[in-house]
Scaffold this motif. Structure first.
Motif, PDB file in Angstrom:
ATOM      1  N   THR A  23       6.476  55.172  38.611  1.00  0.00           N
ATOM      2  CA  THR A  23       6.117  56.138  39.648  1.00  0.00           C
ATOM      3  C   THR A  23       4.646  56.011  40.016  1.00  0.00           C
ATOM      4  OG1 THR A  23       7.809  57.684  38.849  1.00  0.00           O
ATOM      5  CG2 THR A  23       6.068  58.588  40.252  1.00  0.00           C
ATOM      6  N   ALA A  24       3.809  55.838  38.992  1.00  0.00           N
ATOM      7  CA  ALA A  24       2.381  55.661  39.243  1.00  0.00           C
ATOM      8  C   ALA A  24       2.120  54.393  40.048  1.00  0.00           C
ATOM      9  CB  ALA A  24       1.618  55.617  37.916  1.00  0.00           C
ATOM     10  N   LEU A  25       2.825  53.327  39.723  1.00  0.00           N
ATOM     11  CA  LEU A  25       2.665  52.078  40.464  1.00  0.00           C
ATOM     12  C   LEU A  25       3.082  52.245  41.925  1.00  0.00           C
ATOM     13  CD1 LEU A  25       3.878  49.425  37.861  1.00  0.00           C
ATOM     14  CD2 LEU A  25       1.546  49.787  38.691  1.00  0.00           C
ATOM     15  N   SER A  26       4.158  53.007  42.146  1.00  0.00           N
ATOM     16  CA  SER A  26       4.584  53.264  43.522  1.00  0.00           C
ATOM     17  C   SER A  26       3.501  54.017  44.296  1.00  0.00           C
ATOM     18  CB  SER A  26       5.888  54.064  43.511  1.00  0.00           C
ATOM     19  OG  SER A  26       6.295  54.398  44.813  1.00  0.00           O
ATOM     20  N   TYR A  27       2.892  54.994  43.632  1.00  0.00           N
ATOM     21  CA  TYR A  27       1.805  55.752  44.264  1.00  0.00           C
ATOM     22  C   TYR A  27       0.615  54.837  44.559  1.00  0.00           C
ATOM     23  CZ  TYR A  27      -2.270  58.807  44.600  1.00  0.00           C
ATOM     24  OH  TYR A  27      -3.438  59.409  45.016  1.00  0.00           O
ATOM     25  N   LEU A  28       0.247  54.016  43.592  1.00  0.00           N
ATOM     26  CA  LEU A  28      -0.900  53.125  43.765  1.00  0.00           C
ATOM     27  C   LEU A  28      -0.648  52.092  44.858  1.00  0.00           C
ATOM     28  CD1 LEU A  28      -1.693  52.601  39.977  1.00  0.00           C
ATOM     29  CD2 LEU A  28      -3.079  53.903  41.622  1.00  0.00           C
ATOM     30  N   ALA A  29       0.597  51.626  44.967  1.00  0.00           N
ATOM     31  CA  ALA A  29       0.923  50.636  45.998  1.00  0.00           C
ATOM     32  C   ALA A  29       0.736  51.202  47.393  1.00  0.00           C
ATOM     33  CB  ALA A  29       2.361  50.153  45.819  1.00  0.00           C
ATOM     34  N   ASN A  30       0.942  52.517  47.537  1.00  0.00           N
ATOM     35  CA  ASN A  30       0.830  53.157  48.848  1.00  0.00           C
ATOM     36  C   ASN A  30      -0.591  53.603  49.174  1.00  0.00           C
ATOM     37  OD1 ASN A  30       3.603  52.922  49.406  1.00  0.00           O
ATOM     38  ND2 ASN A  30       4.052  54.773  48.242  1.00  0.00           N
ATOM     39  N   HIS A  31      -1.496  53.571  48.186  1.00  0.00           N
ATOM     40  CA  HIS A  31      -2.840  54.088  48.409  1.00  0.00           C
ATOM     41  C   HIS A  31      -3.938  53.044  48.215  1.00  0.00           C
ATOM     42  CE1 HIS A  31      -0.591  57.863  47.982  1.00  0.00           C
ATOM     43  NE2 HIS A  31      -1.605  58.456  48.570  1.00  0.00           N
ATOM     44  N   TYR A  32      -3.567  51.831  47.845  1.00  0.00           N
ATOM     45  CA  TYR A  32      -4.564  50.785  47.644  1.00  0.00           C
ATOM     46  C   TYR A  32      -4.108  49.508  48.336  1.00  0.00           C
ATOM     47  CZ  TYR A  32      -6.804  53.737  44.121  1.00  0.00           C
ATOM     48  OH  TYR A  32      -7.450  54.771  43.482  1.00  0.00           O
ATOM     49  N   GLY A  33      -5.049  48.628  48.550  1.00  0.00           N
ATOM     50  CA  GLY A  33      -4.733  47.334  49.136  1.00  0.00           C
ATOM     51  C   GLY A  33      -4.005  46.444  48.152  1.00  0.00           C
ATOM     52  N   ASP A  34      -3.570  45.284  48.635  1.00  0.00           N
ATOM     53  CA  ASP A  34      -2.750  44.404  47.816  1.00  0.00           C
ATOM     54  C   ASP A  34      -3.482  43.929  46.561  1.00  0.00           C
ATOM     55  OD1 ASP A  34      -0.697  44.691  49.589  1.00  0.00           O
ATOM     56  OD2 ASP A  34      -1.037  42.788  50.618  1.00  0.00           O
ATOM     57  N   PHE A  35      -4.746  43.523  46.701  1.00  0.00           N
ATOM     58  CA  PHE A  35      -5.479  43.024  45.531  1.00  0.00           C
ATOM     59  C   PHE A  35      -5.723  44.140  44.522  1.00  0.00           C
ATOM     60  CE2 PHE A  35      -9.577  42.359  43.367  1.00  0.00           C
ATOM     61  CZ  PHE A  35      -9.219  41.254  42.605  1.00  0.00           C
ATOM     62  N   ALA A  36      -6.107  45.302  44.992  1.00  0.00           N
ATOM     63  CA  ALA A  36      -6.339  46.432  44.087  1.00  0.00           C
ATOM     64  C   ALA A  36      -5.053  46.816  43.363  1.00  0.00           C
ATOM     65  CB  ALA A  36      -6.890  47.623  44.866  1.00  0.00           C
ATOM     66  N   TYR A  37      -3.932  46.744  44.074  1.00  0.00           N
ATOM     67  CA  TYR A  37      -2.656  47.082  43.445  1.00  0.00           C
ATOM     68  C   TYR A  37      -2.305  46.072  42.353  1.00  0.00           C
ATOM     69  CZ  TYR A  37       2.325  47.874  42.810  1.00  0.00           C
ATOM     70  OH  TYR A  37       3.567  48.101  42.268  1.00  0.00           O
TER      71      TYR A  37
END
Length: 293
Positions: free
Chosen positions: A28-42
């Motif tokens: 769930t956290a990864l899903s949130y991070l994927a929607n709020h950060y760029g590809d490299f940051a994710y």
């Protein structure tokens, strides 16, 4: 060294529940991070989650807590899959799937992704010796094979059937070794693949559902022969699905000829009662066979 089989107790239930809850929270956290950060940051965030879960898994394993370490080892494999998916997304290697089947077309990036996850799961088996990881092994290998040599539709069903038969043979071999706890997931994959192929071909009409009922009975026979109840579970479900079809047809008078078709609302109760007693008889016969061996 053999593989330990998890035993269903209060402590094992809580360990499973806790570990899988942590896994769900991580995803769930990864899903949130994927929607709020760029590809490299994710990619960096996904790597961090992977490292944290890996450290936890190895820590529990080294302390001799094999069940807890195994649960987090399973979570590590899925976190690795999330990390590779993030990396592939950054590289632009993940395909955009158009159509109804994930097997349509040839996607080198997708095949490479699935193969890497498969290899990671295989590499994790001797580390954690945890049967649940075999779920990832069987699922990824089946997907890889089906996607590699088929493009959806009837041919994919054929490949799924052949892969299921292969898994059945592999499962029988594992059952005869000290690695038997791994066999459950191989048999589960075999039952799902073979059943999916059969239901893809047979899902309409009385003849099709009669064949489904026949193979449901054969599934139960395989369960008795292999002592793997997963086959009996799927066989019973197939038989019950066919029973529901015929009960519905007979209730509406679909097997009668004539201008008027009376309703027989009592038919389902009678049909399912007969099937229930049939299952009881099969269960008694299976118990007697097991006791005599």
């Amino acid at each position: 060294m053999g593989v330990l089989k998890p035993v269903w107790t209060t402590s094992s239930f809580l360990i499973y529940l806790g570990g899988l809850t942590v896994l769900a929270a991580a995803l769930t956290a990864l899903s949130y991070l994927a929607n709020h950060y760029g590809d490299f940051a994710y990619v960096c965030w996904a790597l961090l989650v992977l490292v944290v879960l890996k450290v936890i898994a190895l820590g529990f394993r080294r302390r001799g807590l094999w069940l807890t370490g195994g649960i987090f080892g399973f979570a590590t494999v899925l976190a690795f899959a999330a990390f590779i998916a993030a990396l592939w997304k950054w590289f632009g290697w993940l395909p955009t799937l158009n159509g109804t089947s994930p097997f349509q077309g040839f996607h080198l990036g997708l095949l490479a992704f699935v193969l890497l996850v498969f290899l990671a799961a295989v590499a994790s088996l001797p580390v954690y010796r945890f049967p649940l990881i075999m779920l990832v092994v069987t699922a990824t290998w089946a997907f890889f094979v089906i996607d590699l040599i088929s493009g959806g539709g009837n041919w994919s069903a054929v490949v799924a059937l052949l892969t299921g038969l292969f898994y059945l043979a592999v499962g029988a071999g594992i059952d005869a070794s000290e690695q038997r706890p791994y066999g459950f997931w191989v048999h589960l994959a075999a039952a799902v693949l073979i059943g999916s192929a059969l239901l893809y071909w047979w899902h309409s009409g009385d003849t099709h559902w009669a064949l489904v009922a026949l193979f449901g009975f054969l599934y139960i026979g395989v369960g008795v022969a292999t002592r793997r109840s997963v086959w009996a579970v799927f066989g019973a479900l197939m038989f019950l699905a066919a029973t529901e079809h015929f009960a519905s047809v007979w209730t509406k008078g679909g097997v009668q000829l004539g201008p008027t078709v009376p309703s027989h609302d009592w038919v389902p109760a009678l049909v399912f009662a007969v099937v229930g007693f049939f299952f009881v008889a099969l269960g008694i016969a299976a118990a007697r066979r097991t006791a005599s061996e």
